[in-house]
Design a protein around this motif. Structure first.
Motif, PDB file in Angstrom:
ATOM      1  N   THR A  46      13.603 -42.115  -2.490  1.00 33.40           N
ATOM      2  CA  THR A  46      14.542 -41.072  -2.060  1.00 33.40           C
ATOM      3  C   THR A  46      14.677 -41.069  -0.545  1.00 33.40           C
ATOM      4  O   THR A  46      15.788 -40.925  -0.006  1.00 33.40           O
ATOM      5  N   TRP A  47      13.559 -41.234   0.161  1.00 33.57           N
ATOM      6  CA  TRP A  47      13.587 -41.257   1.627  1.00 33.57           C
ATOM      7  C   TRP A  47      14.395 -42.459   2.129  1.00 33.57           C
ATOM      8  O   TRP A  47      15.218 -42.329   3.039  1.00 33.57           O
ATOM      9  N   LEU A  48      14.169 -43.625   1.532  1.00 35.90           N
ATOM     10  CA  LEU A  48      14.911 -44.822   1.929  1.00 35.90           C
ATOM     11  C   LEU A  48      16.391 -44.695   1.575  1.00 35.90           C
ATOM     12  O   LEU A  48      17.255 -45.158   2.331  1.00 35.90           O
ATOM     13  N   HIS A  95      19.236 -39.411   7.283  1.00 37.56           N
ATOM     14  CA  HIS A  95      18.551 -38.108   7.193  1.00 37.56           C
ATOM     15  C   HIS A  95      19.250 -37.042   8.030  1.00 37.56           C
ATOM     16  O   HIS A  95      18.601 -36.116   8.533  1.00 37.56           O
ATOM     17  N   LEU A  96      20.557 -37.159   8.142  1.00 35.61           N
ATOM     18  CA  LEU A  96      21.343 -36.187   8.905  1.00 35.61           C
ATOM     19  C   LEU A  96      22.254 -35.366   8.005  1.00 35.61           C
ATOM     20  O   LEU A  96      23.170 -34.695   8.492  1.00 35.61           O
ATOM     21  N   GLY A  97      22.034 -35.418   6.703  1.00 34.87           N
ATOM     22  CA  GLY A  97      22.835 -34.623   5.795  1.00 34.87           C
ATOM     23  C   GLY A  97      24.239 -35.168   5.630  1.00 34.87           C
ATOM     24  O   GLY A  97      24.511 -36.362   5.792  1.00 34.87           O
ATOM     25  N   GLU A  98      25.178 -34.252   5.297  1.00 37.63           N
ATOM     26  CA  GLU A  98      26.560 -34.653   5.048  1.00 37.63           C
ATOM     27  C   GLU A  98      27.212 -35.268   6.284  1.00 37.63           C
ATOM     28  O   GLU A  98      28.039 -36.170   6.187  1.00 37.63           O
ATOM     29  N   TYR A 158      28.551 -42.110   9.066  1.00 37.11           N
ATOM     30  CA  TYR A 158      28.204 -43.428   9.616  1.00 37.11           C
ATOM     31  C   TYR A 158      28.341 -44.504   8.548  1.00 37.11           C
ATOM     32  O   TYR A 158      28.905 -45.587   8.778  1.00 37.11           O
ATOM     33  N   SER A 159      27.798 -44.229   7.348  1.00 41.75           N
ATOM     34  CA  SER A 159      27.841 -45.250   6.304  1.00 41.75           C
ATOM     35  C   SER A 159      29.257 -45.466   5.797  1.00 41.75           C
ATOM     36  O   SER A 159      29.632 -46.597   5.437  1.00 41.75           O
ATOM     37  N   GLU A 160      30.080 -44.406   5.784  1.00 42.72           N
ATOM     38  CA  GLU A 160      31.458 -44.588   5.326  1.00 42.72           C
ATOM     39  C   GLU A 160      32.282 -45.357   6.353  1.00 42.72           C
ATOM     40  O   GLU A 160      33.135 -46.164   5.989  1.00 42.72           O
TER      41      GLU A 160
END
Length: 484
Positions: free
Chosen positions: A156-158, A166-169, A174-176
C-alpha cells in the motif's frame, strides 16, 4: 591564435533558438520542426515527472518479493499439510484472536503454501481492513495486518508512492501528467528517429534498432536514447494508456467512454429469487472487502456458511483462489468471486443461496465486453501481476530503460551547449520557434480540432500544453522586444 569551429546540426538535432530563421513557406519540414521543438520542451519539463514515475514504478514491481521478505511469517505456512481445515474452523480461530470489528470476507489460499485471509471490517480503520492470516492446515492464527483492498502495508505504501507521492489527491496530478505526456514524447521521438535521412545507416533496420558505435559525442548519446526508445515503445504506450484509465481526470473521461460504448463489466445480481429489493441507501453491495459488515455492532455471518458457499461455488466451476463475502442483508445472496490474476485469468463470480445450496446468478469473465476485458487486463499488466514474475521482470526492465533514456536526453541537452569563450552556456538552446507558421494548411485544419479534442480527453495534457504555448509566446515577445 585559437581557431573556432562552428558545429553544424547533425541528423535530427534541434536548431538554435537565436537568431530565429526566416519563414521558408509552408512545407512538411515545418511538421518536423514543430515535433523537434515539442519533443525538446516535453523532454526538459515533463521528463522529471516521468523519471519519478519510472523510479517509483520500479520499486512497486518488487512488492511481491518485499512482502515475502517482510511478512513471510504471516503470508505463508511453515509446513504444507495434506488436508485443509474447514473455513468455519479457521474463521472461529481468527475471531477468537481478533473479536473486534465484523467479518467482511474470507479469501482462500492461492497456493499450497499460502495462508487463509480472514478480513475484518473495523470502523476506526476507515477504508482499510484488518486481515487475519490463518494456517489452513492447523487453523492457527499466524498474525494480522492492516490491509487496503488485500494489499499489505508495504505494498500500500509503495502504491501510494507511485500514484501520488503520499500527497493525496493533489499528488495524483504528477502521475497523470506523466501518463498523459509519455505517449506524446514516445510518438514524437519515434517519428523524428525513423524520419531522419542521414545516410544509408539511418534508413536501415540496424540503424533504427541499434545505436551507431562509431558515433561520438552528442550523436552517440542520441543514438542510445533513440534506439532504447524504439525497443521500449510498445511497452511505454501500454503503460501510458493503462495508467490513464484509472487516473483522476482522464480516468473520468475513460469511464464516460465505457458507459457510452456499454463496455462496463456486468454486475452480479445478488438479490435472492423472490426477495424484495432493499432501499438504495441500505447497503452498497459487495465491493471486494465490504461484505455485509460495515460496523462492529452487526452480528457476524455463520462461519459454516462460508464452507457452504465455497462448496456451491466449486460445483459451479469456480476454481483457484476465491473471495467469499457474506450477504449484505436478508434479501441478498452470498458472493463468491475468483481472484486468479496470473494468466490465464479467472474472474467469474457467483451469487449463492446458502440455505438452498444453489447458485442464483453468475457473472462470467467470458461475457465481459471487449473494453471491460482490455481495461481489466491492462490494469493487471500495469501492476505486474498478469504473467507473474515475467510481468515483473518486463516492467522493471522498461522502468530502468525509461530512466536511462531520460538521463541520456538531459546529457544531449548538456552536450549541445555552446562552448566558445564568448558564447558559453550551461545547456544547449531550444529549437527555433515559429515552426507552426510553416505547417501545411491541411495539418492546421485537421490538427487544431484534434488537439482540442485531445485536450478534452486528457485534461492535464491539454492544460500543460496550453501552459507551454502561453509561456513560449511570452518568452518570444520579450525576446523580440529586446532584439528590437
Amino acid at each position: 591564435m585559437t581557431s573556432t569551429v562552428h558545429r553544424q546540426p547533425q541528423g535530427d538535432e534541434p536548431q538554435s533558438a537565436t537568431p530565429e530563421p526566416a519563414a521558408t513557406g509552408r512545407s512538411w519540414q515545418g511538421v518536423r520542426a514543430l515535433l523537434v521543438r515539442m519533443h525538446f520542451y516535453a523532454g526538459v519539463f515533463v521528463a522529471p515527472f516521468l523519471f519519478v514515475a519510472a523510479l517509483t514504478g520500479l520499486l512497486y514491481t518488487l512488492a511481491p518479493q518485499l512482502d515475502q521478505l517482510v511478512y513471510g511469517d504471516k503470508l505463508t505456512v511453515e509446513r504444507v499439510g495434506e488436508t485443509r481445515r474447514p473455513l468455519a474452523e479457521q474463521i472461529t480461530a481468527a475471531r477468537s484472536a481478533h473479536p473486534e470489528g465484523a467479518l467482511a470476507s474470507v479469501t482462500t489460499p492461492s497456493g499450497p503454501e499460502d495462508t487463509t485471509r480472514v478480513v475484518l471490517s473495523v470502523p476506526e480503520l476507515g477504508d482499510k481492513q484488518r486481515t487475519v492470516f490463518v494456517d489452513p492446515y492447523t487453523a492457527e492464527v499466524q498474525g494480522e495486518l492492516t490491509t487496503w483492498w488485500g494489499s499489505t502495508p508495504l505494498t500500500t505504501w509503495l502504491d501510494d508512492l507511485h500514484r501520488n507521492l503520499h500527497l493525496g489527491e493533489t499528488g495524483r496530478l504528477y502521475s497523470e501528467i506523466a501518463a498523459s505526456w509519455l505517449w506524446v514524447v514516445v510518438a514524437g521521438g519515434l517519428v523524428l528517429w525513423l524520419g531522419r535521412s542521414r545516410g544509408l545507416r539511418a534508413r536501415s533496420v540496424r540503424g533504427v534498432l541499434l545505436p551507431d558505435r562509431t558515433a561520438r559525442g552528442v550523436r552517440r548519446t542520441r543514438g542510445r536514447h533513440a534506439a532504447t526508445g524504439v525497443w521500449l515503445a510498445i511497452a511505454l504506450f501500454f503503460l501510458s494508456a493503462t495508467g490513464l484509465t484509472w487516473s483522476q481526470y482522464a480516468g473520468e473521461r475513460f469511464g464516460q467512454l465505457l458507459d457510452a460504448a456499454k463496455g462496463r463489466a456486468p454486475e452480479l445480481d445478488t438479490l435472492l429469487p423472490g426477495a424484495t429489493p432493499p432501499a438504495e441507501d441500505e447497503h452498497a453491495g459487495h465491493g471486494g472487502h465490504g461484505g455485509a459488515a460495515d460496523g462492529a455492532g452487526e452480528a457476524d455471518a455463520d462461519p459454516a456458511g462460508f464452507d457452504a458457499a465455497l462448496r456451491v461455488a466449486r460445483q459451479a466451476g469456480l476454481g483457484g483462489t476465491v473471495d467469499i463475502a457474506p450477504p449484505a442483508d436478508a434479501s441478498s445472496a452470498w458472493v463468491v468471486a475468483q481472484g486468479d490474476d496470473v494468466w490465464p485469468v479467472h474472474y467469474d463470480q457467483v451469487a449463492v443461496d446458502v440455505e438452498k445450496g444453489e447458485a442464483t446468478a453468475r457473472a462470467r469473465w467470458a461475457d465481459y465486453p471487449l473494453l471491460a476485458k482490455l481495461s481489466k487486463l491492462g490494469v493487471q499488466g500495469h501492476m505486474g501481476v498478469l504473467f507473474g514474475v515475467v510481468n515483473q521482470i518486463v516492467l522493471a526492465a522498461v522502468a530502468v530503460g525509461l530512466m536511462l533514456m531520460i538521463l541520456w536526453g538531459y546529457r544531449m541537452w548538456w552536450q549541445r551547449r555552446p562552448t566558445r569563450s564568448d558564447r558559453s552556456a550551461p545547456f544547449g538552446k531550444a529549437p527555433a520557434r515559429g515552426a507552426w507558421r510553416r505547417l501545411p494548411l491541411p495539418v492546421l485544419i485537421v490538427g487544431v480540432p484534434a488537439v482540442v479534442a485531445l485536450g478534452w480527453a486528457l485534461p492535464l495534457l491539454g492544460v500543460t500544453l496550453l501552459g507551454f504555448v502561453v509561456v513560449d509566446i511570452a518568452v518570444g515577445l520579450v525576446h523580440r522586444r529586446r532584439t528590437t
